[in-house]
Design an enzyme around this catalytic site. Sequence first.
Site, mmCIF file in Angstrom:
data_model
loop_
_atom_site.group_PDB
_atom_site.id
_atom_site.type_symbol
_atom_site.label_atom_id
_atom_site.label_comp_id
_atom_site.label_asym_id
_atom_site.label_seq_id
_atom_site.Cartn_x
_atom_site.Cartn_y
_atom_site.Cartn_z
ATOM 1 N N LYS A 295 0.857 -1.201 0.000
ATOM 2 C CA LYS A 295 0.000 0.000 0.000
ATOM 3 C C LYS A 295 0.892 1.250 0.000
ATOM 4 O O LYS A 295 2.101 1.157 0.254
ATOM 5 C CB LYS A 295 -0.953 -0.020 1.190
ATOM 6 C CG LYS A 295 -0.289 0.008 2.538
ATOM 7 C CD LYS A 295 -1.274 -0.329 3.652
ATOM 8 C CE LYS A 295 -0.579 -0.219 4.992
ATOM 9 N NZ LYS A 295 -1.362 -0.790 6.086
ATOM 10 N N ARG B 119 -11.508 -0.486 14.014
ATOM 11 C CA ARG B 119 -11.398 0.290 12.777
ATOM 12 C C ARG B 119 -12.500 -0.163 11.844
ATOM 13 O O ARG B 119 -13.439 0.550 11.600
ATOM 14 C CB ARG B 119 -10.003 0.043 12.193
ATOM 15 C CG ARG B 119 -9.570 1.003 11.153
ATOM 16 C CD ARG B 119 -8.057 1.000 10.969
ATOM 17 N NE ARG B 119 -7.536 -0.210 10.340
ATOM 18 C CZ ARG B 119 -6.253 -0.380 10.000
ATOM 19 N NH1 ARG B 119 -5.381 0.579 10.248
ATOM 20 N NH2 ARG B 119 -5.841 -1.472 9.439
ATOM 21 N N TYR C 289 13.411 32.286 6.978
ATOM 22 C CA TYR C 289 12.208 32.950 7.476
ATOM 23 C C TYR C 289 12.261 33.126 8.981
ATOM 24 O O TYR C 289 12.793 32.275 9.699
ATOM 25 C CB TYR C 289 10.972 32.120 7.112
ATOM 26 C CG TYR C 289 10.685 32.135 5.631
ATOM 27 C CD1 TYR C 289 10.394 33.325 4.965
ATOM 28 C CD2 TYR C 289 10.733 30.953 4.896
ATOM 29 C CE1 TYR C 289 10.148 33.333 3.602
ATOM 30 C CE2 TYR C 289 10.484 30.952 3.534
ATOM 31 C CZ TYR C 289 10.192 32.150 2.888
ATOM 32 O OH TYR C 289 9.959 32.162 1.551
ATOM 33 N N MET D 212 9.982 26.042 1.614
ATOM 34 C CA MET D 212 9.204 25.114 0.784
ATOM 35 C C MET D 212 10.099 24.271 -0.126
ATOM 36 O O MET D 212 9.891 23.070 -0.274
ATOM 37 C CB MET D 212 8.174 25.881 -0.051
ATOM 38 C CG MET D 212 7.247 24.975 -0.841
ATOM 39 S SD MET D 212 6.090 25.880 -1.877
ATOM 40 C CE MET D 212 4.802 26.262 -0.723
HETATM 41 C C1 LIG Z 1 -0.464 -1.873 6.643
HETATM 42 C C2 LIG Z 1 -1.106 -3.114 7.088
HETATM 43 C C3 LIG Z 1 -0.325 -4.234 7.323
HETATM 44 C C4 LIG Z 1 1.191 -4.215 7.229
HETATM 45 O O1 LIG Z 1 1.722 -3.537 8.348
HETATM 46 P P1 LIG Z 1 3.297 -3.388 8.548
HETATM 47 O O2 LIG Z 1 3.428 -2.905 9.950
HETATM 48 O O3 LIG Z 1 3.768 -2.369 7.563
HETATM 49 O O4 LIG Z 1 3.900 -4.704 8.331
HETATM 50 C C5 LIG Z 1 -0.972 -5.409 7.677
HETATM 51 N N1 LIG Z 1 -2.325 -5.449 7.798
HETATM 52 C C6 LIG Z 1 -3.098 -4.378 7.588
HETATM 53 C C7 LIG Z 1 -4.565 -4.503 7.749
HETATM 54 C C8 LIG Z 1 -2.524 -3.172 7.239
HETATM 55 O O5 LIG Z 1 -3.293 -2.104 7.041
#
Ligand SMILES: *Cc1c(COP(=O)(O)O)cnc(C)c1O
Length: 373
Positions: free
Chosen positions: A40, A138, A264, A312
Amino acid sequence: MADAATESSWCEISVPKIAGNLLSTLKRMPDNTQLCAVVKSDAYGHGIENVVPLLMEQNIGCIGISSNAEARAVRSAGFAGRLLRLRTATPQEVKSAIGDRIEEMFGAPAAVRSLIETLGQEALPKLHISLNAGGMSRDGLELSTARGRAGFFEMLELVPDQIVGLCTHFPSNEPVELAESIQRFHDDQAWIFTNCDLRRQDVLVHAGSTLTLHSGQDPKADMMRCGAILYGIAGPRPDFQSALALKSRVVSIGEYPKGSTIGYDRSCCLSEDKVLASIALGYANGYSRRFSDGGEVLIRGQRLPVMGKISMNTIVADVTSLPAIDVGDEVVAFGQQGSQVISSVAIEDLTGTIMADLYADWGQRNARVVIQP
Ligand SMILES: *Cc1c(COP(=O)(O)O)cnc(C)c1O
């Protein structure tokens, strides 16, 4: 792919280091547990296209994503295996990604009902039921309440043929809390397999992430979902190594007299004459304003202080101690140069956040220069 010669700020991505981290991860997986490789946030900023070929080489059967764009990128890279979304998606989101064959995660009967309304019973994807066993609260279903248990039966009735997985996510990997969450997940499974027609052998049970793997506790799942560890976040050296470095270049060098203020708000004032280098990196590149006091960079193998507020697109470093410096010199804001390193620990202390947060940000805001084997 970008060319370091013409970039002035970039993330250098080391494919060999990711490959090494992957092998070390596979060695550490508990017996009979597969790896779901999590990519992800565009592989935590490393670029999905750089990681998927390594996963395919190792015959990884499942890849975890979050957005539809990530799913498409994984498919475009040639992966035909199991693609798992690591959160609940909206019905519209699910619908627009049907062609990418994503297995979806649900923990609320109402969400499953609206999915059926939008897609129709025939077009439903494969589904994993997410349980709140660890207490992330969640999107998992809470089985400790009568309402939650009724919800579970309702989901089974709504989608009897689509359920292929059962999962949970642990909020804490502190040993006592993790042990409790694992026990809770096992209790939930025991209740499920005793009280409904779902059979253990027909579902993939998955839980645990990088820190669970590090904890040494075995959730006795069919699969663990790990992301961070693949990118060298957490995990002992030398088996695991950071695969991303944040780099930039010196764009201007000037001499400034004692009493000059820098940047700044004039937050920094020179107590003596200095040589200052301007570097093409700023908060727009994810080099946050939290680096304003205490940031350091490496130039020509030396550790140098960042002076004044982060702008920036620009930072200023005190290069007075360097015997020689040129416009175009490479600057390391995170990573190694010669024998010096700007470490994760230093960066996390300074920014008050974790490397996964920074990688996701840096990887999106900078060109990527990829080091291949
Ligand atoms: C991101 C995620 C993982 C992986 O987590 P890491 O700590 O990066 O290994 C596993 N399960 C779910 C549901 C996640 O959102």
